[in-house]
Design a protein around this motif. Structure first.
Motif, PDB file in Angstrom:
ATOM      1  N   GLY A   1       0.826  -1.214   0.000  1.00 38.26           N
ATOM      2  CA  GLY A   1       0.000   0.000   0.000  1.00 38.26           C
ATOM      3  C   GLY A   1       0.857   1.260   0.000  1.00 38.26           C
ATOM      4  N   VAL A   2       1.826   1.291   0.892  1.00 41.68           N
ATOM      5  CA  VAL A   2       2.661   2.493   1.015  1.00 41.68           C
ATOM      6  C   VAL A   2       3.514   2.703  -0.231  1.00 41.68           C
TER       7      VAL A   2
ATOM      8  N   GLY B   1       4.087   5.658  -5.192  1.00 36.56           N
ATOM      9  CA  GLY B   1       3.997   5.526  -6.640  1.00 36.56           C
ATOM     10  C   GLY B   1       4.930   4.508  -7.269  1.00 36.56           C
ATOM     11  N   TRP B   2       5.410   3.529  -6.482  1.00 32.80           N
ATOM     12  CA  TRP B   2       6.258   2.478  -7.053  1.00 32.80           C
ATOM     13  C   TRP B   2       5.426   1.596  -7.993  1.00 32.80           C
ATOM     14  N   PRO B   3       6.067   0.999  -9.010  1.00 41.88           N
ATOM     15  CA  PRO B   3       5.367  -0.036  -9.785  1.00 41.88           C
ATOM     16  C   PRO B   3       5.037  -1.217  -8.862  1.00 41.88           C
TER      17      PRO B   3
ATOM     18  N   GLY C   1      -6.271   2.498   0.063  1.00 44.84           N
ATOM     19  CA  GLY C   1      -6.969   1.907  -1.094  1.00 44.84           C
ATOM     20  C   GLY C   1      -6.234   2.238  -2.378  1.00 44.84           C
ATOM     21  N   GLY C   2      -6.746   1.696  -3.478  1.00 45.33           N
ATOM     22  CA  GLY C   2      -6.228   2.059  -4.792  1.00 45.33           C
ATOM     23  C   GLY C   2      -4.959   1.346  -5.200  1.00 45.33           C
TER      24      GLY C   2
ATOM     25  N   ALA D   1      -4.887  -2.022   1.380  1.00 43.61           N
ATOM     26  CA  ALA D   1      -4.078  -2.533   2.485  1.00 43.61           C
ATOM     27  C   ALA D   1      -4.727  -2.094   3.787  1.00 43.61           C
ATOM     28  N   ASP D   2      -5.076  -3.076   4.598  1.00 40.02           N
ATOM     29  CA  ASP D   2      -5.802  -2.802   5.830  1.00 40.02           C
ATOM     30  C   ASP D   2      -4.852  -2.970   7.017  1.00 40.02           C
TER      31      ASP D   2
END
Lengths: 317, 370
Positions: free
Chosen positions: A78-79, A85-87, A142-143, A233-234
């Motif tokens: 998630g981070v 913005g990592w691939p 999210g996302g 990621a929760d």
């Protein structure tokens, strides 16, 4: 048919009975391919976590940090992927490496300082939980990139999402290693008697460390799959998978290869328990009943297994 | 002939009955649509009471704010904003950090008593009945205990607390129901996901059921699934999957707290129901508003935490200074859907999307406007 053969397949029979029972109670609803395909995919993180646990359990160590590692791995993704913005691929690799690192830290304290695994992994579980809260600001992220979602739940093979096949893959690898390789035998010896294993020249510390690192890496894979299933990621729920996964590992040790932690037993246990939960939920029965179902199933299975095996040594006794 | 008359009479009765039923249903849908529309406009500030000199009132006072759990970003966000609002309000606010354990709340109450705080604020989730001996002790020491964002206006307030500013959970439930009625033209078949152990759940779910009963004769709650907070991650997804597969007519899932929706979204996707089953929820948590932007969740009812922070300080200072205290926070609920979710930012944040009307509004009644 001997009593031991009955014991070997009793869990599968119980699973079949649950399926038939709910199939009769819920005609046209429970016994559908959609139901089972959904269940196979959505329980993949829990099944992987159970597989992660049986590796150190076989060598006589508990890994209580595995649930926190699930959370850590999904939060790393998630981070890195969403916030930085990592691939997705490098993010996944870092997450898996993070899991292995947790295992290495556990091994460092357990093997080098001879601290009981329960104490060390309890400590690292708490440490990781704090780390995850810091990384995530205690918030769900999210996302996550659609690439991971597609690789886990978007694509299907034979009508079942890919998530399930990662479980099968790890299951096959563990089964092969534990059953058919000298390493598997060494692992078992270490679990059954460390001193004896050491005296016959097995590198007990190395084996235990390897098991803990493997456990961390598989738990991290569970976290990756979980992130792919949720698309998010929760920061907490991985922790709640831990006790059900232990339950599945112990339940699994009563079947297929009774008396030993084994991957097929663990996988079948996860799906046996989730079949019960799904059927009860479909009948509209309150969720607390599922906890009773899980607890009773485990207690009953281990007790029956113990009765059948008498004084024979087991992994879990 | 007699038979013909009887048949005609029966037909007339049935036609009238059917027409009236249809009329009732249509009126219900119209009422639901009106309610939804009322919550789509830019949120307007309503003064919680007469103007007062807040800085004069706050001089020399300090308040200890105890959240239900400091790791909850919603609660932490409110307290951080209460602390930051000191420039406007003059009130010193200190947070009692905790991890949701009642023993830590007890410690916080004792800390306030020993350190001469003027008031204690129990925020969103600490039920006063769990720490009654400590509230009594605080009262005896002359420290007022106040509750915010916890009770619904319909619930009785614990008599030991000095005041409570309630939040309309029941109204949230009604709005969620109205949304499903409006979107399905009165044909909603709903699965509700709830956590009965959380006190706001009861009034919120009652709001849903009452509004469906009032506005939608053809709507149905197919299943209510109660999942404990600690089991959200393990139980929501399988139970929603089971409910959707067992009840193919379901067209709405309402996870009453929006953090539940991260487990509902994959359940809807895996069962292949994304086209027919929509998700409506409450809280305005940023990642769920992101879901709204991505089309995974249809709507999320939000409330501005900065607005809550200012309304809480306003109400508690009125209490500390002996003024009339508003019964409710009066923070408006605002609907985020596909049409406006981007107003909350990409990625969404807690405060965006609600406008700035309230900041000036509070400054005016606090007599701090330049």
């Amino acid at each position: 048919m001997t009593l031991k053969t009955v014991e070997r397949f009793a869990l599968i029979a119980a699973w079949a009975a649950v399926i038939v029972g709910f199939g009769i109670a819920l005609p046209g609803v429970f016994l559908t391919w959609t139901n089972f395909s959904v269940m196979f995919a959505s329980q993949a993180p829990a099944a992987l976590l159970a597989l992660a646990l049986i590796v150190p359990l076989t060598a006589g160590d508990y890994d209580l940090s595995a649930g926190a590692t699930v959370t850590l791995a999904s939060m790393i993704i998630g981070v890195l992927n969403v916030n930085l913005g990592w691939p997705i691929l490098p993010a996944v690799l870092v997450a898996l490496a993070g899991g292995a690192l947790v295992g290495a830290v556990n091994a460092f304290f357990i093997v080098l300082f001879r601290i009981p695994s329960l104490v060390v992994t309890l400590s690292t579980a708490s440490l990781i939980t704090g780390l995850v809260q810091w990384m995530s600001n205690s918030s769900t992220i999210g996302g996550i990139a659609p690439g991971l979602v597609d690789a886990v739940s978007g694509g299907q093979l034979f009508g079942i999402a890919y998530a399930f096949y990662y479980v099968l893959l790890i299951g096959i690898v563990l089964w092969y290693v534990l059953e058919y390789t000298p390493l598997g035998r060494r692992l078992l010896f270490v679990g059954r008697g460390r001193e004896v294993a050491r005296l016959v020249g097995i590198g007990v510390g190395t084996v235990r460390a390897g098991c803990l690192i493997t456990s961390g890496a598989i738990a991290a894979l569970s976290g990756v799959i979980y992130a792919g299933l949720l698309g998010a990621a929760d920061p907490v729920s991985g922790l709640n998978f831990l006790l059900p996964a232990f339950a599945a590992a112990f339940l699994g040790a009563t079947s297929i290869v009774p008396g030993r932690f084994n991957p097929w037993g663990a996988i079948i246990s996860v799906y046996f328990l989730s079949s019960g939960i799904t059927g009860l939920a479909m009948l509209g029965i309150p969720m607390w009943v599922t906890n009773i179902f899980n607890g009773a199933a485990l207690l009953l299975a281990v007790t029956l297994s113990q009765l059948v095996r008498g004084r024979e040594e087991t992994d879990y006794a | 002939m007699r038979g013909v008359i009887q048949t005609a009479a029966l037909a007339t009765v049935l036609t009238w009955g059917g027409a009236s039923w249809a009329a009732t249903a249509e009126e219900g849908v119209a009422r639901a649509k009106a309610q939804v529309e009322a919550h789509r406009g830019s949120p307007k500030f309503v003064a919680p009471g007469p103007a007062f000199d807040i800085k004069a009132c706050a001089a020399g006072k300090k308040m200890l704010s105890i959240p239900n759990n400091s790791t909850n970003p919603f609660l932490k966000g409110i307290i951080d904003r209460m602390i930051r609002a000191k420039d406007d309000t003059g009130l010193e606010v200190v947070e009692w950090q905790n991890q949701g354990q009642p023993s830590q709340w007890v410690q916080g109450m004792e800390f306030a008593a020993k350190n001469k705080f003027t008031a204690i604020n129990l925020i969103s989730g600490i039920d006063p009945k769990t720490i009654e001996p400590q509230i009594k002790a605080a009262n005896a020491a002359g420290i007022k205990t106040m509750v915010s964002h916890f009770y619904d206006p319909s619930q009785p307030v614990n008599p030991l607390v000095s005041s409570s500013v309630a939040i309309g959970f029941n109204a949230v439930g009604k709005l969620l129901a109205d949304w499903t009625i409006a979107k399905t033209s009165g044909k909603a078949n709903i699965v509700i996901i709830k956590s009965d152990e959380v006190p706001p759940t009861a009034p919120l779910v009652k709001g849903i059921t009452d509004e469906l009963a009032a506005n939608c004769p053809d709507c149905k709650i197919v299943q209510q699934i109660n999942v404990g907070v600690t089991e959200w991650g393990t139980k929501i997804q399988p139970s929603v999957q089971a409910a959707l597969l067992a009840n193919p007519t379901v067209n709405y899932v309402i996870p009453i707290y929006d953090s539940m929706s991260q487990f509902v979204v994959p359940a809807v996707a895996l069962t292949g129901k994304a086209a027919t089953v929509k998700i409506a929820t409450f809280n305005g948590t940023p990642f769920v508003i992101d879901y709204v932007q991505q089309g995974k969740v249809e709507m999320d009812i939000g409330e501005s935490i900065d607005w809550i922070a200012r309304a809480t300080v306003d109400a508690h200072l009125r209490d500390m200074c002996g003024l009339a205290v508003p019964k409710e926070l009066n923070v408006p609920f605002y609907i985020f859907d596909a049409s406006n979710a981007k107003e909350a930012g990409t990625p969404a944040t807690f405060d965006k999307g609600y406008g700035q009307d309230y900041v000036e509004g509070f400054r005016k009644i606090w007599k701090t406007a330049p």
